[in-house]
Design a protein around this motif. Sequence first.
Motif, PDB file in Angstrom:
ATOM      1  N   TRP A  43      -6.509  92.139  14.639  1.00 13.53           N
ATOM      2  CA  TRP A  43      -5.591  92.451  15.422  1.00 13.53           C
ATOM      3  C   TRP A  43      -5.273  91.246  16.411  1.00 13.53           C
ATOM      4  O   TRP A  43      -4.077  90.811  16.617  1.00 13.53           O
ATOM      5  CB  TRP A  43      -6.050  93.679  16.569  1.00 13.53           C
ATOM      6  N   TYR A  47      -1.457  89.653  16.752  1.00 11.29           N
ATOM      7  CA  TYR A  47      -0.801  89.607  18.075  1.00 11.29           C
ATOM      8  C   TYR A  47      -0.465  88.224  18.341  1.00 11.29           C
ATOM      9  O   TYR A  47       0.698  87.893  18.672  1.00 11.29           O
ATOM     10  CB  TYR A  47      -2.039  90.042  19.062  1.00 11.29           C
ATOM     11  N   GLN A  51       3.555  86.988  18.827  1.00  8.24           N
ATOM     12  CA  GLN A  51       3.852  86.232  19.947  1.00  8.24           C
ATOM     13  C   GLN A  51       4.297  84.703  19.885  1.00  8.24           C
ATOM     14  O   GLN A  51       5.262  84.319  20.501  1.00  8.24           O
ATOM     15  CB  GLN A  51       2.615  86.293  21.017  1.00  8.24           C
ATOM     16  N   TYR A 107       1.639  95.660  13.466  1.00  8.81           N
ATOM     17  CA  TYR A 107       1.795  95.102  14.929  1.00  8.81           C
ATOM     18  C   TYR A 107       2.396  96.290  15.742  1.00  8.81           C
ATOM     19  O   TYR A 107       1.873  96.745  16.910  1.00  8.81           O
ATOM     20  CB  TYR A 107       2.687  94.054  14.966  1.00  8.81           C
ATOM     21  N   VAL A 111      -0.154  97.745  18.702  1.00 11.16           N
ATOM     22  CA  VAL A 111       0.254  97.432  20.203  1.00 11.16           C
ATOM     23  C   VAL A 111       0.378  98.791  20.892  1.00 11.16           C
ATOM     24  O   VAL A 111      -0.034  98.707  22.202  1.00 11.16           O
ATOM     25  CB  VAL A 111       1.657  96.625  20.260  1.00 11.16           C
TER      26      VAL A 111
END
Length: 144
Positions: A43, A47, A51, A107, A111
């Motif tokens: 994860w 992430y 980003q 994702y 999230v």
Amino acid sequence: MFFKRWFELEESVFFQRNLQFSRSYTKKLNGKLVGIGLYYSQWSIVYCLKQIGPVTLVEISNHFDVEKPTISRTVNRLAEQRLIEEVPSNDKRERVVQLTEKGLEVYEKAVLIVSEFEKSLIAGIPEADIDTAFRTIQLLKEKL
């Protein structure tokens, strides 16, 4: 004053509690992410890619302050799951990776899971205490 005295008496308690929290957090979050086929370490990379965008394994390694072989193993697992893919690079020695469409879908699910988990953790803690904790963590990180 209390903390200074407490710290002198119990020199490693602060760091032991940090380690215990970190491990417990990871274990509990793993239990929540397993339903979508991820672990916390995976994860983190998903992430990061969402980003930052396409990055090299060295950049991921530096971002998390983790050895490159560890990142390579996790990236390989994500590639096997078809969540990330390599993209062409000008330097053939570098592996550049990005999220696939499937990775973006995972994702979005992850999230929500992580956000809900974190909200449940901080529920009932005064905002001022949360702000203090964040500032303290940042100050400690800067000292490393």
